[in-house]
Design a protein around this motif. Structure first.
Motif, short mmCIF file in Angstrom:
data_model
loop_
_atom_site.label_atom_id
_atom_site.label_comp_id
_atom_site.label_asym_id
_atom_site.label_seq_id
_atom_site.Cartn_x
_atom_site.Cartn_y
_atom_site.Cartn_z
N ASN A 146 0.87 -1.19 0.00
CA ASN A 146 0.00 0.00 0.00
C ASN A 146 0.90 1.23 0.00
OD1 ASN A 146 -1.96 1.95 0.31
ND2 ASN A 146 -3.00 0.92 2.01
N ILE A 147 1.43 1.52 -1.15
CA ILE A 147 2.46 2.55 -1.27
C ILE A 147 1.91 3.94 -0.96
CG2 ILE A 147 4.22 3.55 -2.76
CD1 ILE A 147 4.60 0.57 -2.05
N HIS A 148 0.69 4.20 -1.40
CA HIS A 148 0.11 5.52 -1.17
C HIS A 148 -0.03 5.81 0.32
CE1 HIS A 148 -2.33 9.10 -1.83
NE2 HIS A 148 -3.20 8.62 -0.94
N GLU A 149 -0.57 4.85 1.08
CA GLU A 149 -0.74 5.07 2.52
C GLU A 149 0.61 5.13 3.22
OE1 GLU A 149 -2.59 5.79 6.16
OE2 GLU A 149 -3.21 6.05 4.07
N ALA A 150 1.56 4.31 2.80
CA ALA A 150 2.90 4.37 3.37
C ALA A 150 3.51 5.75 3.18
CB ALA A 150 3.79 3.30 2.75
N LEU A 176 12.75 4.32 4.61
CA LEU A 176 11.47 3.98 3.99
C LEU A 176 11.12 4.95 2.87
CD1 LEU A 176 8.91 2.40 3.68
CD2 LEU A 176 7.97 3.61 5.66
N LYS A 177 11.37 6.22 3.09
CA LYS A 177 11.08 7.20 2.03
C LYS A 177 11.90 6.88 0.78
CE LYS A 177 10.51 12.13 1.10
NZ LYS A 177 10.76 13.52 1.54
N ALA A 178 13.13 6.43 0.97
CA ALA A 178 13.96 6.03 -0.17
C ALA A 178 13.37 4.82 -0.87
CB ALA A 178 15.38 5.73 0.30
N GLU A 179 12.89 3.85 -0.10
CA GLU A 179 12.29 2.65 -0.70
C GLU A 179 11.05 3.02 -1.52
OE1 GLU A 179 13.31 -0.48 -0.65
OE2 GLU A 179 15.08 -0.13 0.59
N ILE A 180 10.25 3.93 -0.98
CA ILE A 180 9.06 4.39 -1.71
C ILE A 180 9.48 5.10 -3.00
CG2 ILE A 180 7.11 5.99 -1.64
CD1 ILE A 180 6.96 5.41 1.40
N ALA A 181 10.52 5.91 -2.92
CA ALA A 181 11.01 6.62 -4.11
C ALA A 181 11.49 5.63 -5.17
CB ALA A 181 12.13 7.58 -3.71
N LEU A 182 12.14 4.55 -4.75
CA LEU A 182 12.61 3.55 -5.71
C LEU A 182 11.44 2.87 -6.41
CD1 LEU A 182 15.53 1.93 -3.68
CD2 LEU A 182 15.71 3.38 -5.72
N VAL A 183 10.38 2.57 -5.65
CA VAL A 183 9.19 1.98 -6.26
C VAL A 183 8.62 2.93 -7.32
CG1 VAL A 183 6.79 1.30 -5.84
CG2 VAL A 183 8.59 0.55 -4.28
N ASN A 184 8.69 4.22 -7.03
CA ASN A 184 8.17 5.23 -7.96
C ASN A 184 9.20 5.64 -9.02
OD1 ASN A 184 5.66 5.36 -6.63
ND2 ASN A 184 6.43 6.87 -5.16
N GLU A 185 10.35 4.96 -9.00
CA GLU A 185 11.43 5.22 -9.96
C GLU A 185 11.94 6.65 -9.88
OE1 GLU A 185 10.17 3.97 -13.84
OE2 GLU A 185 10.05 1.85 -13.25
N ASP A 186 11.91 7.20 -8.67
CA ASP A 186 12.45 8.54 -8.44
C ASP A 186 13.82 8.35 -7.78
OD1 ASP A 186 13.08 11.12 -7.78
OD2 ASP A 186 11.12 11.63 -6.95
N ALA A 190 15.48 9.02 -3.94
CA ALA A 190 15.99 7.90 -3.15
C ALA A 190 17.42 8.17 -2.69
CB ALA A 190 15.93 6.61 -3.97
N PHE A 191 18.26 8.67 -3.62
CA PHE A 191 19.65 8.96 -3.28
C PHE A 191 19.73 10.00 -2.17
CE2 PHE A 191 23.68 11.22 -3.94
CZ PHE A 191 24.58 10.15 -3.92
N ASP A 192 18.92 11.06 -2.25
CA ASP A 192 18.93 12.10 -1.23
C ASP A 192 18.48 11.54 0.13
OD1 ASP A 192 19.85 14.03 -2.96
OD2 ASP A 192 17.86 14.85 -3.40
N CYS A 193 17.50 10.68 0.12
CA CYS A 193 17.01 10.09 1.38
C CYS A 193 18.08 9.23 2.03
CB CYS A 193 15.75 9.26 1.13
SG CYS A 193 14.30 10.24 0.73
N TYR A 194 18.80 8.44 1.23
CA TYR A 194 19.87 7.63 1.79
C TYR A 194 21.00 8.51 2.35
CZ TYR A 194 17.83 3.30 0.01
OH TYR A 194 17.00 2.23 -0.23
N LYS A 195 21.24 9.65 1.70
CA LYS A 195 22.24 10.58 2.23
C LYS A 195 21.81 11.09 3.61
CE LYS A 195 23.92 13.87 -0.30
NZ LYS A 195 23.97 15.01 -1.24
N HIS A 196 20.52 11.41 3.77
CA HIS A 196 20.01 11.85 5.08
C HIS A 196 20.19 10.73 6.11
CE1 HIS A 196 18.36 15.78 4.23
NE2 HIS A 196 17.71 15.32 3.17
N ALA A 197 19.87 9.51 5.72
CA ALA A 197 20.00 8.38 6.64
C ALA A 197 21.46 8.18 7.05
CB ALA A 197 19.45 7.11 6.01
#
Length: 214
Positions: A146-150, A176-186, A190-197
């Motif tokens: 349920n990507i939208h709710e996540a 998780l935000k990075a994983e969602i971005a990968l599903v959306n092919e963004d 995803a790269f920016d989120c992993y940098k934050h992590a």
């Protein structure tokens, strides 16, 4: 507040038997020896309010101990009594939220976090606990596809974190935000989120290596 007397331990007969919870001290007000109880002009309402505050704190402390021992139904019984005596204490609602979460009562947990924040909107502990709660629920939604709710829950968690020092932010929310971005092919997102992590876990070599691999 003035020096108006002493709190003393009483005995609420049948407390443990009636509720199924451990016996706990019951605190009440009485004047000091040699006092008539009226010397500092406290009204009966003020005396009763002070008594309820003390009873609530005593119950909160015992509920916290039971929570730490993973005795969640007993802890829930006591924290409900603590709230009944003094609902204005945000800490009571925060603990009830944690207990409800451990018992799988997620709607109740969220409601209790909101009750706590009504009373102390800027409380860092409650805000962090709610953000972690939302992130955990977001992971559950993501794993159920349920990507939208996540994404919605992650957004709520990040909105809370935006008011908190970076030191207190969980790396899990950016993971998780990075994983969602990968599903959306963004992939840029995803790269920016992993940098934050990575910045959050910079003192943990194992997690650093994990995020670098991702």
């Amino acid at each position: 507040m003035g020096d108006f007397g002493e709190w003393h331990v009483g005995d609420p007969i049948g407390f443990g038997n009636d509720t199924g919870a451990p016996e706990v001290p019951y605190m009440s007000y009485r004047p000091r020896e040699g006092e008539d109880g009226d010397s500092n002009n406290l009204t009966p309402e003020e005396i009763e309010d002070n008594r309820k505050r003390w009873v609530s704190k005593t119950l909160l402390d015992e509920a916290s101990r039971l929570y730490d021992e993973e005795r969640y139904p007993e802890a829930l019984t006591l924290i409900n009594l603590a709230i009944e005596n003094y609902p204005a204490r945000a800490t009571n609602w925060n603990l009830k939220a944690l207990i409800a979460e451990r018992m799988g009562q997620f709607d109740e947990a969220l409601s209790c976090y909101d009750e706590a924040l009504k009373r102390r909107p800027s409380d860092k502990t409650v805000n962090c606990n709610k953000a972690v709660f939302l992130t955990d629920r977001a992971w559950e939604q993501f794993e159920s596809h349920n990507i939208h709710e996540a994404s919605n829950l992650v957004g709520q968690a990040l909105k809370i974190y935006s008011k908190i020092d970076n030191y207190d932010i969980s790396d899990s929310v950016f993971d998780l935000k990075a994983e969602i971005a990968l599903v959306n092919e963004d992939y840029v997102e995803a790269f920016d989120c992993y940098k934050h992590a990575l910045e959050i876990v910079k003192d943990d070599d194992e997690l650093m290596d994990e995020y670098k691999r991702k």
